[in-house]
Motif scaffolding. Structure first.
Motif, mmCIF file in Angstrom:
data_model
loop_
_atom_site.group_PDB
_atom_site.id
_atom_site.type_symbol
_atom_site.label_atom_id
_atom_site.label_comp_id
_atom_site.label_asym_id
_atom_site.label_seq_id
_atom_site.Cartn_x
_atom_site.Cartn_y
_atom_site.Cartn_z
ATOM 1 N N GLY A 12 0.789 -1.219 0.000
ATOM 2 C CA GLY A 12 0.000 0.000 0.000
ATOM 3 C C GLY A 12 0.824 1.273 0.000
ATOM 4 N N ILE A 13 1.919 1.284 -0.742
ATOM 5 C CA ILE A 13 2.815 2.440 -0.756
ATOM 6 C C ILE A 13 2.644 3.220 -2.060
ATOM 7 C CG2 ILE A 13 5.240 3.182 -0.732
ATOM 8 C CD1 ILE A 13 5.858 0.648 0.903
ATOM 9 N N GLU A 14 2.578 4.536 -1.951
ATOM 10 C CA GLU A 14 2.536 5.409 -3.122
ATOM 11 C C GLU A 14 3.756 6.321 -3.083
ATOM 12 O OE1 GLU A 14 -1.116 7.491 -3.700
ATOM 13 O OE2 GLU A 14 -2.321 5.865 -2.871
ATOM 14 N N ARG A 15 4.632 6.171 -4.065
ATOM 15 C CA ARG A 15 5.844 6.991 -4.115
ATOM 16 C C ARG A 15 6.265 7.208 -5.558
ATOM 17 N NH1 ARG A 15 5.096 9.576 -0.921
ATOM 18 N NH2 ARG A 15 5.943 9.934 1.124
ATOM 19 N N ARG A 16 6.968 8.314 -5.804
ATOM 20 C CA ARG A 16 7.497 8.584 -7.143
ATOM 21 C C ARG A 16 8.618 7.599 -7.450
ATOM 22 N NH1 ARG A 16 9.374 14.613 -7.384
ATOM 23 N NH2 ARG A 16 10.212 14.035 -5.353
ATOM 24 N N MET A 17 8.590 7.042 -8.658
ATOM 25 C CA MET A 17 9.617 6.094 -9.082
ATOM 26 C C MET A 17 10.316 6.606 -10.333
ATOM 27 S SD MET A 17 7.931 2.307 -8.551
ATOM 28 C CE MET A 17 6.418 2.661 -9.473
ATOM 29 N N SER A 18 11.613 6.355 -10.413
ATOM 30 C CA SER A 18 12.394 6.648 -11.612
ATOM 31 C C SER A 18 13.196 5.402 -11.967
ATOM 32 C CB SER A 18 13.361 7.819 -11.370
ATOM 33 O OG SER A 18 12.657 9.015 -11.146
ATOM 34 N N ALA A 19 13.189 5.063 -13.246
ATOM 35 C CA ALA A 19 13.965 3.899 -13.683
ATOM 36 C C ALA A 19 15.458 4.216 -13.612
ATOM 37 C CB ALA A 19 13.580 3.521 -15.109
ATOM 38 N N TYR A 20 16.225 3.319 -13.008
ATOM 39 C CA TYR A 20 17.679 3.440 -12.998
ATOM 40 C C TYR A 20 18.229 2.036 -13.201
ATOM 41 C CZ TYR A 20 22.409 4.759 -11.947
ATOM 42 O OH TYR A 20 23.759 4.977 -12.063
ATOM 43 N N HIS A 21 18.807 1.795 -14.391
ATOM 44 C CA HIS A 21 19.250 0.457 -14.757
ATOM 45 C C HIS A 21 20.576 0.540 -15.502
ATOM 46 C CE1 HIS A 21 17.568 1.856 -18.515
ATOM 47 N NE2 HIS A 21 16.367 1.946 -17.950
ATOM 48 N N GLU A 22 21.010 -0.591 -16.058
ATOM 49 C CA GLU A 22 22.334 -0.659 -16.678
ATOM 50 C C GLU A 22 22.474 0.260 -17.892
ATOM 51 O OE1 GLU A 22 23.173 -4.497 -18.321
ATOM 52 O OE2 GLU A 22 21.081 -4.882 -18.821
ATOM 53 N N HIS A 23 21.364 0.668 -18.485
ATOM 54 C CA HIS A 23 21.424 1.547 -19.645
ATOM 55 C C HIS A 23 21.252 3.024 -19.270
ATOM 56 C CE1 HIS A 23 21.413 -2.020 -22.099
ATOM 57 N NE2 HIS A 23 20.248 -2.402 -21.603
ATOM 58 N N SER A 24 21.087 3.312 -17.989
ATOM 59 C CA SER A 24 20.940 4.701 -17.562
ATOM 60 C C SER A 24 22.251 5.448 -17.761
ATOM 61 C CB SER A 24 20.523 4.765 -16.086
ATOM 62 O OG SER A 24 19.243 4.201 -15.905
ATOM 63 N N SER A 25 22.140 6.712 -18.143
ATOM 64 C CA SER A 25 23.320 7.523 -18.425
ATOM 65 C C SER A 25 23.855 8.164 -17.152
ATOM 66 C CB SER A 25 22.971 8.622 -19.432
ATOM 67 O OG SER A 25 22.045 9.542 -18.843
ATOM 68 N N LEU A 67 25.688 4.851 -9.371
ATOM 69 C CA LEU A 67 24.961 5.876 -8.619
ATOM 70 C C LEU A 67 25.618 6.118 -7.259
ATOM 71 C CD1 LEU A 67 22.476 7.727 -8.741
ATOM 72 C CD2 LEU A 67 21.188 5.925 -7.575
ATOM 73 N N VAL A 68 26.064 5.067 -6.611
ATOM 74 C CA VAL A 68 26.746 5.211 -5.320
ATOM 75 C C VAL A 68 28.045 5.986 -5.498
ATOM 76 C CG1 VAL A 68 27.930 3.957 -3.463
ATOM 77 C CG2 VAL A 68 25.678 3.199 -4.261
ATOM 78 N N ARG A 69 28.780 5.701 -6.573
ATOM 79 C CA ARG A 69 30.017 6.440 -6.834
ATOM 80 C C ARG A 69 29.731 7.926 -7.040
ATOM 81 N NH1 ARG A 69 34.261 5.129 -4.800
ATOM 82 N NH2 ARG A 69 35.052 6.883 -6.003
ATOM 83 N N GLN A 70 28.665 8.226 -7.773
ATOM 84 C CA GLN A 70 28.307 9.632 -7.998
ATOM 85 C C GLN A 70 27.911 10.308 -6.689
ATOM 86 O OE1 GLN A 70 25.461 8.782 -11.293
ATOM 87 N NE2 GLN A 70 26.570 10.369 -12.418
#
Length: 298
Positions: free
Chosen positions: A69-82, A117-120
């Motif tokens: 029952g969670i509503e939150r904004r999501m953004s795709a972050y995967h191996e093809h993300s810049s 992402l962790v490195r950034q």
């Protein structure tokens, strides 16, 4: 005019609970590898309260959110993300936001693109917090029956036969249990390649961990390769655990040269020496000099 985010809440055991918004930062959150009941209370609080979720696949994470029952904004972050995708997410954190990083299953960064992402975040001096939980490789090691005092996670083996054999050669002398992820359609040939490169070691093939059809197969590498080769159909996520080499099979200079030869085909001498030192326990400085000699770069 911006639309306010919904109040942070989640549902547990049929009861709606509030979740406080976490402090600004990047939260690396482990999620279930199969059984959704394995989610931790802290993970639910962070996921429900974070300003944004960075997800490997928003459809997969969406099912988890719906279940609780969670509503939150999501953004795709995967191996093809810049790199720019990561910069935008980190900028939100620098502006005072909280970002939860989740993978499709298990702990992010384990055979997963979250490392960038962790490195950034580190480079941007953004606080990073670990929200521990399920991990397929640790779960497999725990029930494999193989030594767990020292282990090495080797991820997925290469697809091509030659590259796979070379990779296994570099892993021969590691003094610990080896852990691999593998796809169902490749498991038989990978086990056969392991038997050829590593010898008749004991192994455990763990399939569909925490799910309805969880199964663990134990035996020698060659017998497991034969058994899987005879199966009509194999499905699900697989972790392979392979016993360490015999105690007297310690790395020597010949082993180091063989490992370096394989690594130098893909890496520069400094990186190859660093990786060889991790694999063998031999001094990195000595290995770097040997790598330079082998490359003729003195």
């Amino acid at each position: 005019m911006s639309v306010p985010s919904p109040e942070p809440r989640f549902t547990l055991f049929g009861e709606s609970r509030s979740a406080s918004r976490p402090e600004p930062g990047l939260y690396v959150v482990a999620t279930p590898i199969g059984n959704l009941a394995d989610i931790t209370l802290r993970a639910l609080q962070i996921i429900a309260g974070a300003d944004r979720l960075a997800c490997e696949d928003t459809r997969v994470t969406g099912k988890l959110l719906s279940r609780f029952g969670i509503e939150r904004r999501m953004s795709a972050y995967h191996e093809h993300s810049s790199s720019e995708d990561g910069e935008r997410l980190i900028a939100e954190v620098q502006a005072g936001g909280s970002l939860a990083l989740v993978s499709d299953a298990g702990t992010p960064l384990v055979s997963d693109p979250g490392y960038k992402l962790v490195r950034q975040a580190i480079e941007a001096d953004v606080p990073i917090y670990a929200i521990p939980g399920p991990s397929a490789l640790i779960a497999a090691l725990a029930i494999s029956g193989l030594p767990s005092d020292a282990f090495f996670f080797a991820g997925f083996l290469p697809n091509k036969e030659k590259a796979r054999a070379e990779r296994l050669q570099t892993l021969q002398r590691i003094p610990g249990t080896l852990l691999f992820y593998e796809a169902p359609h490749r498991i038989s040939e990978s086990l056969a390649a392991m038997a050829e490169a590593l010898g008749e070691r004991q192994a455990a093939v763990c399939r569909e961990l925490t799910k309805l059809h969880e199964t663990v197969y134990r035996g020698s590498l060659s017998s497991l390769a034969r058994d899987f080769g005879e199966m009509a159909e194999i499905r699900g996520e697989i972790v392979v655990c392979v016993a360490p080499p015999e105690a007297d099979a310690v790395p020597d200079e010949a082993d180091a040269d063989r490992i370096l030869t394989g690594l130098l085909a893909e890496m520069k001498p400094a990186k190859a020496a660093q990786e060889a030192a991790r694999l063998t326990g031999l001094p990195r400085r000595e290995l770097y000099q040997r790598a330079l000699d082998m490359k003729g770069d003195r």
